[in-house]
Design a protein around this motif. Structure first.
Motif: not given
Ligand code: FAD
Ligand code: MLT
Ligand code: ZN
Length: 470
Positions: A179-201
């Motif tokens: 499965x591909x999960x993609x969230x690349x918009x890069x909005x500085x403010x974006x509180x729409x749920x779990x943050x995959x970037x933080x989780x994968x870091x």
């Protein structure tokens, strides 16, 4: 965990996705992917697969999941905790061909990069926009952006910009089932749920395969001043580091090399440090008492007065100082820090312990850890350096004649760190090297939550099964 079979049918499916040139089975071709940078961790692999983009990565992961084949994602293979190599016959998924750099978004000061872009490639790509990547480290020519996010790499500028997690504003990844999960918009403010970037870091390839990363960039600070400062004692260097952090607003890096490591790197380079003495009157105790700091200031306008004034304030602590302004002279000073890792590896196979201490216990740790090491292994040689501005000490340990020291050294040092309230992994991660010590920093409840997250995203346990999670 299932361990699927690699047979001709599976190879056919994989070559159908990435092409025959990018499925490697010949042990001569796979050998380089199977041993880590330090040469401490090595295994074997039945195959290395080299996809070129997200779609190929997803298709490969789906095929491997169906066949039940465990897989180790690998970037530049510069990791230092044995997390990037197959330890028990896993397939290797090399991400280096995902090397596309999208145009810099100058309005947002952001860029989207393929996971396989090297740090040096990323730095060169963004330079003409007057912007810089916030993390820098000596493995820049090989370390990849995907690997750096997966390890939450730190490096020399964390005190200014934070580690890799703080640079990530968007991420794309492939989960264990394809499965591909993609969230690349890069909005500085974006509180729409779990943050995959933080989780994968910092997930070390255990939760998903990172394919693209959107990074926050920072205005380049082109004017630089670099000082090499020599101290009689570790405690003086620690006090000076704290003062420099308080007084130099443009402080960009604050690194340390302690006496044994300085002796080794000087021999390796064939050059004595321009300030301070090795093994002279300052040689106090078995580790040598001397310490060196490299302090670099960077700004839009010349920061040398600011750094110079701060160094003058330290007259009671500093034995001697050299300041460099032009790139060649600055590089000469940096060589004594940037080449320590290489000098150690040229001397043998080290155990690399990478720890953070609370500021109040830092000097005590630097003075105390050589004895802790020698109590565990009387023949072991401690070599200390690191990112002192972050409280991060790299404790490298060599055995006699370059052989590995006893495993007990690792346990003794990491227990000592935990006793002092520190972290057993500042920036390199847990990998396989520190698996058995993770409990020193993480409670049973935390480890249970880690396991629940892992099972939710990778129920068959196929992604990097011998890394991070005990
Ligand atoms: P690899 O070594 O290939 O992999 C590291 C881990 O990330 C593995 O667990 C792997 O499975 C996982 N991984 C890799 N790519 C992906 C992906 N696309 N998706 C999911 N998981 C992935 N580290 C620091 O933090 N600070 C330093 O200052 C520093 N200096 C270094 C200096 C030298 C000379 C060397 C050799 C290493 C240094 N390192 C440093 C360690 C290393 O460079 C970093 O850990 C780096 O982030 C690893 O990147 P890589 O691409 O080589 O990853
Ligand atoms: C460094 O800071 O030089 C790196 O983390 C590499 C190392 O620890 O050897
Ligand atoms: Zn480091």
């Amino acid at each position: 965990m299932s361990t699927g079979v690699v047979d001709a049918g599976l190879i056919d499916e994989l070559t159908g996705i990435v092409g025959t040139a990018h499925v490697l089975e010949d042990p001569e071709m796979t050998a380089g992917y199977s041993i880590d940078w330090t040469r401490r961790f090595a295994g074997t692999t039945p195959l290395v697969i080299r996809p070129s983009d997200t779609a190929e990565t997803a298709a490969v992961m789906s095929v491997l999941a169906t066949a039940g084949v465990p897989v180790v994602p690998q970037g530049g293979n510069t990791g230092l905790v044995g997390g990037s190599v197959p330890l028990a016959g896993e397939a290797v998924l090399s991400m280096r061909r995902l090397n596309e750099c999208e145009p810099v978004d100058e309005l947002a000061s952001q860029v989207t990069l393929g996971a396989g872009v090297t740090l040096a490639g990323a730095q060169a790509h963004v330079a003409s926009s007057g912007l810089s990547v916030g993390v820098d480290l000596a493995a820049r020519d090989s370390a990849t952006i995907g690997g750096m996010v997966a390890t939450n790499a730190g490096g020399i500028n964390v005190l200014r910009y934070g580690a890799m997690r703080a640079q990530v504003v968007g991420i794309e990844a492939v989960l264990a089932d394809g499965t591909v999960v993609s969230h690349l918009a890069g909005l500085e403010k974006d509180n729409t749920g779990y943050d995959f970037g933080s989780l994968l870091a910092g997930s070390e390839g255990t939760l998903g395969v990172i394919t693209r990363v959107r990074l926050r960039l920072h205005p380049t600070q082109p004017e630089r001043a670099t000082a090499l400062l020599a101290f009689e004692t570790a405690a003086d260097a620690v006090s000076a580091a704290a003062a420099l952090r308080r007084s130099v607003a443009s402080l960009h890096a604050l690194e340390a090399v302690f006496e044994r490591a300085m002796t080794l790197v000087s021999r390796h380079l064939g050059v004595a440090p321009p300030v301070g003495s090795l093994g002279g009157d300052s040689h106090r105790g078995p580790d040598g008492g001397g310490a060196w700091l490299i302090a670099e200031a960077a700004a839009r306008t010349d920061p040398s007065d600011e750094l110079g004034a701060a160094v003058e304030e330290l007259a009671d602590l500093v034995v001697d100082a050299a300041v460099a302004l032009d790139p060649t002279s600055r590089q000469r000073l940096w060589a004594f820090r940037e080449n320590v890792t290489e000098a150690i590896s040229a001397a043998g196979i080290p155990h690399k312990l990478d720890v953070t201490l609370p500021a109040a216990r830092l000097a005590e740790f630097v003075d105390g850890v050589p004895d802790v090491i020698r109590t565990a292994d009387p023949d072991a040689q401690p070599l200390l350096f690191g990112h002192l501005g972050d409280g991060n000490v790299h404790v490298n340990v060599l055995g006699p004649d370059g052989v590995e020291p006893s495993e007990e050294v690792d346990d003794a040092v990491l227990r000592y760190v935990a006793e002092l309230g520190g972290s057993i992994s500042a920036e390199h991660g847990i990998g396989t090297a520190k698996l058995s010590q993770l409990h020193l920093n993480r409670s049973e409840a935390e480890l249970a939550a880690f396991g629940a997250i892992k099972r939710a995203l990778d129920p068959a346990g196929l992604l990097n099964p011998n890394v991070l999670l005990p």
